[in-house]
Write a protein that holds these residues in place. Structure first.
Motif, PDB file in Angstrom:
ATOM      1  N   GLY A   1       0.949  -1.274  -0.183  1.00  0.00           N
ATOM      2  CA  GLY A   1       0.188   0.101   0.190  1.00  0.00           C
ATOM      3  C   GLY A   1       1.025   0.967  -0.008  1.00  0.00           C
ATOM      4  N   ASN A   2       0.377   2.140   0.410  1.00  0.00           N
ATOM      5  CA  ASN A   2       0.629   3.596  -0.133  1.00  0.00           C
ATOM      6  C   ASN A   2       0.223   4.448   0.813  1.00  0.00           C
ATOM      7  OD1 ASN A   2      -0.231   4.548  -1.578  1.00  0.00           O
ATOM      8  ND2 ASN A   2       0.550   3.813  -3.005  1.00  0.00           N
ATOM      9  N   ALA A   3       0.866   5.526   1.531  1.00  0.00           N
ATOM     10  CA  ALA A   3       0.022   6.686   1.997  1.00  0.00           C
ATOM     11  C   ALA A   3      -1.162   7.695   1.864  1.00  0.00           C
ATOM     12  CB  ALA A   3       0.753   7.955   2.427  1.00  0.00           C
ATOM     13  N   GLU A   4      -0.970   7.243   0.620  1.00  0.00           N
ATOM     14  CA  GLU A   4      -2.776   8.035  -0.371  1.00  0.00           C
ATOM     15  C   GLU A   4      -3.349   6.849  -0.409  1.00  0.00           C
ATOM     16  OE1 GLU A   4      -1.764  10.173  -4.227  1.00  0.00           O
ATOM     17  OE2 GLU A   4       0.139  10.156  -3.785  1.00  0.00           O
ATOM     18  N   GLY A   5      -2.986   6.073  -0.770  1.00  0.00           N
ATOM     19  CA  GLY A   5      -3.263   4.769  -0.804  1.00  0.00           C
ATOM     20  C   GLY A   5      -4.814   4.573   0.427  1.00  0.00           C
ATOM     21  N   ILE A   6      -3.850   4.735   1.517  1.00  0.00           N
ATOM     22  CA  ILE A   6      -4.863   4.211   2.891  1.00  0.00           C
ATOM     23  C   ILE A   6      -5.502   5.992   3.108  1.00  0.00           C
ATOM     24  CG2 ILE A   6      -3.217   5.309   4.531  1.00  0.00           C
ATOM     25  CD1 ILE A   6      -4.073   2.645   5.977  1.00  0.00           C
ATOM     26  N   ALA A   7      -5.032   6.755   2.830  1.00  0.00           N
ATOM     27  CA  ALA A   7      -6.075   8.287   3.203  1.00  0.00           C
ATOM     28  C   ALA A   7      -7.242   8.003   1.926  1.00  0.00           C
ATOM     29  CB  ALA A   7      -4.571   9.409   1.939  1.00  0.00           C
ATOM     30  N   PHE A   8      -7.410   7.503   0.964  1.00  0.00           N
ATOM     31  CA  PHE A   8      -8.405   7.217   0.365  1.00  0.00           C
ATOM     32  C   PHE A   8      -9.769   6.071   0.413  1.00  0.00           C
ATOM     33  CE2 PHE A   8      -6.657   9.774  -3.152  1.00  0.00           C
ATOM     34  CZ  PHE A   8      -7.696  10.186  -3.950  1.00  0.00           C
ATOM     35  N   SER A   9      -8.694   5.235   0.977  1.00  0.00           N
ATOM     36  CA  SER A   9      -9.441   4.181   1.485  1.00  0.00           C
ATOM     37  C   SER A   9     -10.200   3.830   2.905  1.00  0.00           C
ATOM     38  CB  SER A   9      -8.669   2.422   1.613  1.00  0.00           C
ATOM     39  OG  SER A   9      -7.459   2.507   1.879  1.00  0.00           O
TER      40      SER A   9
ATOM     41  N   THR B   1      -6.137  -3.500  12.035  1.00  0.00           N
ATOM     42  CA  THR B   1      -7.183  -4.439  11.632  1.00  0.00           C
ATOM     43  C   THR B   1      -5.925  -5.520  10.541  1.00  0.00           C
ATOM     44  OG1 THR B   1      -6.977  -3.575   9.269  1.00  0.00           O
ATOM     45  CG2 THR B   1      -9.127  -3.172  10.972  1.00  0.00           C
ATOM     46  N   SER B   2      -6.125  -6.949  11.675  1.00  0.00           N
ATOM     47  CA  SER B   2      -5.590  -8.199  10.848  1.00  0.00           C
ATOM     48  C   SER B   2      -4.128  -7.783  11.474  1.00  0.00           C
ATOM     49  CB  SER B   2      -5.123  -7.932   9.625  1.00  0.00           C
ATOM     50  OG  SER B   2      -6.926  -7.995   8.769  1.00  0.00           O
ATOM     51  N   GLY B   3      -4.014  -7.784  12.980  1.00  0.00           N
ATOM     52  CA  GLY B   3      -2.533  -7.609  12.975  1.00  0.00           C
ATOM     53  C   GLY B   3      -1.952  -8.180  14.146  1.00  0.00           C
ATOM     54  N   GLY B   4      -0.762  -7.740  14.982  1.00  0.00           N
ATOM     55  CA  GLY B   4      -0.479  -8.721  16.043  1.00  0.00           C
ATOM     56  C   GLY B   4       0.601  -8.647  16.240  1.00  0.00           C
ATOM     57  N   ILE B   5       1.869  -9.406  17.393  1.00  0.00           N
ATOM     58  CA  ILE B   5       2.731  -9.400  17.221  1.00  0.00           C
ATOM     59  C   ILE B   5       2.907 -10.543  16.734  1.00  0.00           C
ATOM     60  CG2 ILE B   5       2.558  -8.096  19.712  1.00  0.00           C
ATOM     61  CD1 ILE B   5       2.389 -11.014  21.240  1.00  0.00           C
ATOM     62  N   ARG B   6       5.192 -11.151  16.843  1.00  0.00           N
ATOM     63  CA  ARG B   6       5.032 -11.812  16.370  1.00  0.00           C
ATOM     64  C   ARG B   6       4.941 -12.985  16.771  1.00  0.00           C
ATOM     65  NH1 ARG B   6      11.623 -10.950  15.930  1.00  0.00           N
ATOM     66  NH2 ARG B   6      10.371  -8.753  15.289  1.00  0.00           N
ATOM     67  N   ILE B   7       5.108 -14.494  16.334  1.00  0.00           N
ATOM     68  CA  ILE B   7       4.533 -15.730  16.469  1.00  0.00           C
ATOM     69  C   ILE B   7       6.076 -16.988  15.298  1.00  0.00           C
ATOM     70  CG2 ILE B   7       2.275 -15.345  17.552  1.00  0.00           C
ATOM     71  CD1 ILE B   7       1.310 -16.452  14.555  1.00  0.00           C
ATOM     72  N   ALA B   8       5.546 -17.462  15.362  1.00  0.00           N
ATOM     73  CA  ALA B   8       6.817 -18.518  14.304  1.00  0.00           C
ATOM     74  C   ALA B   8       5.795 -17.984  13.136  1.00  0.00           C
ATOM     75  CB  ALA B   8       6.961 -19.576  14.843  1.00  0.00           C
ATOM     76  N   GLY B   9       6.795 -17.954  12.152  1.00  0.00           N
ATOM     77  CA  GLY B   9       6.007 -18.056  10.881  1.00  0.00           C
ATOM     78  C   GLY B   9       5.661 -16.721   9.598  1.00  0.00           C
ATOM     79  N   GLY B  10       5.383 -16.978   8.544  1.00  0.00           N
ATOM     80  CA  GLY B  10       4.894 -15.737   8.292  1.00  0.00           C
ATOM     81  C   GLY B  10       5.215 -14.627   8.316  1.00  0.00           C
ATOM     82  N   HIS B  11       4.084 -13.077   7.925  1.00  0.00           N
ATOM     83  CA  HIS B  11       4.226 -11.695   7.780  1.00  0.00           C
ATOM     84  C   HIS B  11       4.512 -11.988   9.191  1.00  0.00           C
ATOM     85  CE1 HIS B  11       2.062 -11.775   3.700  1.00  0.00           C
ATOM     86  NE2 HIS B  11       3.498 -12.138   3.473  1.00  0.00           N
ATOM     87  N   THR B  12       4.506 -12.109   9.953  1.00  0.00           N
ATOM     88  CA  THR B  12       4.942 -11.814  11.479  1.00  0.00           C
ATOM     89  C   THR B  12       6.253 -11.753  11.751  1.00  0.00           C
ATOM     90  OG1 THR B  12       4.580 -13.560  13.118  1.00  0.00           O
ATOM     91  CG2 THR B  12       2.559 -12.715  12.134  1.00  0.00           C
TER      92      THR B  12
ATOM     93  N   SER C   1     -11.408  -4.941   4.335  1.00  0.00           N
ATOM     94  CA  SER C   1     -12.544  -4.232   2.936  1.00  0.00           C
ATOM     95  C   SER C   1     -13.733  -5.312   2.509  1.00  0.00           C
ATOM     96  CB  SER C   1     -11.545  -5.061   1.348  1.00  0.00           C
ATOM     97  OG  SER C   1     -10.446  -4.373   1.652  1.00  0.00           O
ATOM     98  N   GLU C   2     -13.428  -5.798   3.209  1.00  0.00           N
ATOM     99  CA  GLU C   2     -15.045  -7.500   3.288  1.00  0.00           C
ATOM    100  C   GLU C   2     -15.839  -7.283   4.139  1.00  0.00           C
ATOM    101  OE1 GLU C   2     -13.446 -11.494   2.956  1.00  0.00           O
ATOM    102  OE2 GLU C   2     -11.901 -11.254   2.215  1.00  0.00           O
ATOM    103  N   ARG C   3     -15.428  -6.667   6.046  1.00  0.00           N
ATOM    104  CA  ARG C   3     -16.734  -6.400   6.501  1.00  0.00           C
ATOM    105  C   ARG C   3     -16.195  -4.498   7.101  1.00  0.00           C
ATOM    106  NH1 ARG C   3     -18.749 -11.002   9.031  1.00  0.00           N
ATOM    107  NH2 ARG C   3     -19.533  -9.566  10.217  1.00  0.00           N
ATOM    108  N   ALA C   4     -16.091  -4.446   6.087  1.00  0.00           N
ATOM    109  CA  ALA C   4     -15.933  -2.325   6.346  1.00  0.00           C
ATOM    110  C   ALA C   4     -17.249  -1.762   7.570  1.00  0.00           C
ATOM    111  CB  ALA C   4     -16.052  -1.953   4.612  1.00  0.00           C
ATOM    112  N   SER C   5     -18.052  -2.254   6.898  1.00  0.00           N
ATOM    113  CA  SER C   5     -19.346  -1.269   7.750  1.00  0.00           C
ATOM    114  C   SER C   5     -19.413  -1.910   9.307  1.00  0.00           C
ATOM    115  CB  SER C   5     -21.041  -1.972   7.368  1.00  0.00           C
ATOM    116  OG  SER C   5     -20.998  -3.068   7.084  1.00  0.00           O
ATOM    117  N   ASP C   6     -18.540  -3.186   9.039  1.00  0.00           N
ATOM    118  CA  ASP C   6     -18.668  -3.445  10.363  1.00  0.00           C
ATOM    119  C   ASP C   6     -17.956  -3.173  11.080  1.00  0.00           C
ATOM    120  OD1 ASP C   6     -21.360  -5.579  11.274  1.00  0.00           O
ATOM    121  OD2 ASP C   6     -20.009  -6.654   9.953  1.00  0.00           O
ATOM    122  N   CYS C   7     -16.500  -3.250  10.476  1.00  0.00           N
ATOM    123  CA  CYS C   7     -15.212  -2.470  10.841  1.00  0.00           C
ATOM    124  C   CYS C   7     -14.818  -0.787  11.607  1.00  0.00           C
ATOM    125  CB  CYS C   7     -13.789  -2.642  10.010  1.00  0.00           C
ATOM    126  SG  CYS C   7     -13.462  -4.198   9.706  1.00  0.00           S
ATOM    127  N   TYR C   8     -15.923  -0.088  10.388  1.00  0.00           N
ATOM    128  CA  TYR C   8     -16.147   1.144  10.233  1.00  0.00           C
ATOM    129  C   TYR C   8     -16.893   1.659  11.842  1.00  0.00           C
ATOM    130  CZ  TYR C   8     -13.937   2.604   5.977  1.00  0.00           C
ATOM    131  OH  TYR C   8     -12.750   2.587   4.971  1.00  0.00           O
TER     132      TYR C   8
END
Length: 221
Positions: free
Chosen positions: A11-19, A121-132, A192-199
């Motif tokens: 992503g980028n700054a402008e993208g999250i500003a718009f979305s 949203t979709s984040g946390g602390i480090r665990i073994a493996g993956g993007h964390t 994105s999938e649950r935008a109204s609930d998240c907002y």
């Protein structure tokens, strides 16, 4: 009120500003965002985030997310907000998604007295493996003092639910007000999938924590 927005991988700054920022502005927020080391090179705007992900972001994940350079950039955004005459320093919040959620956790840990609340949203602390591998460790989260709203997809295989659950446990252990909501049947694209609930949940959270003024209470002042 003001909020530091932190984008995800590609992503980028402008993208999250718009979305995301456009909705926060409707609530009365002053928004600020910057490109992090995991920013994409695609077109700007909401579609730019998707194009950036498709094009791919190369590099060592250990240089993305909750890295010192990104925290420096986030703290610079915080300092800019604090210098604005129309921003209430007591009502500055933070929001981030995925890699941006990792930044948000580390940023609020780096400036524990400067943020009134945070949401990820979709984040946390480090665990073994993956993007964390780019996520902050539990020892970093131990410094967080801002009340945290955590929104998680039950089927997320990029940042697994145990990552956000361990964050919740760490914050709770230190007496930090925390609310974690898990969306069944949803993967990594929760906002994105649950935008109204998240907002809805984020607006209620920021109102509960005093970042946004309750409309009824404000009318009586």
């Amino acid at each position: 009120p003001a909020i530091v927005l932190s984008h995800g991988l590609g992503g980028n700054a402008e993208g999250i500003a718009f979305s995301r920022g456009r909705e926060f502005v409707r609530w009365g927020f002053v928004c600020i965002a910057t490109d992090y080391t995991h920013a994409g090179e695609g077109r700007r705007g909401a579609r730019g985030q998707r194009k950036g992900r498709r094009a791919g972001v190369t590099g060592d994940f250990r240089q993305f997310g909750a890295r010192p350079e990104n925290i420096r950039r986030g703290l610079a955004c915080l300092a800019i907000l604090q210098q604005q005459e129309d921003v209430d320093e007591r009502r500055i919040a933070a929001y981030g998604h995925s890699m941006g959620a990792f930044v948000t956790i580390a940023l609020t840990a780096a400036a524990p007295d400067s943020f009134a609340a945070a949401a990820i949203t979709s984040g946390g602390i480090r665990i073994a493996g993956g993007h964390t591998a780019a996520a902050p460790k539990a020892a970093v989260a131990a410094h967080v003092r801002a009340p945290f709203l955590i929104l998680q997809g039950a089927d997320d295989t990029t940042v697994p639910p145990q990552s956000s659950e361990q964050l919740r446990q760490e914050l709770a252990k230190n007496g930090v007000p925390t609310n974690r909501h898990v969306f069944e049947g949803v993967g990594h694209r929760v906002p994105s999938e649950r935008a109204s609930d998240c907002y809805r949940l984020m607006r209620a959270w920021f109102t509960e924590r005093g970042v946004l003024l309750n409309p009824t209470a404000a009318q009586g002042q």
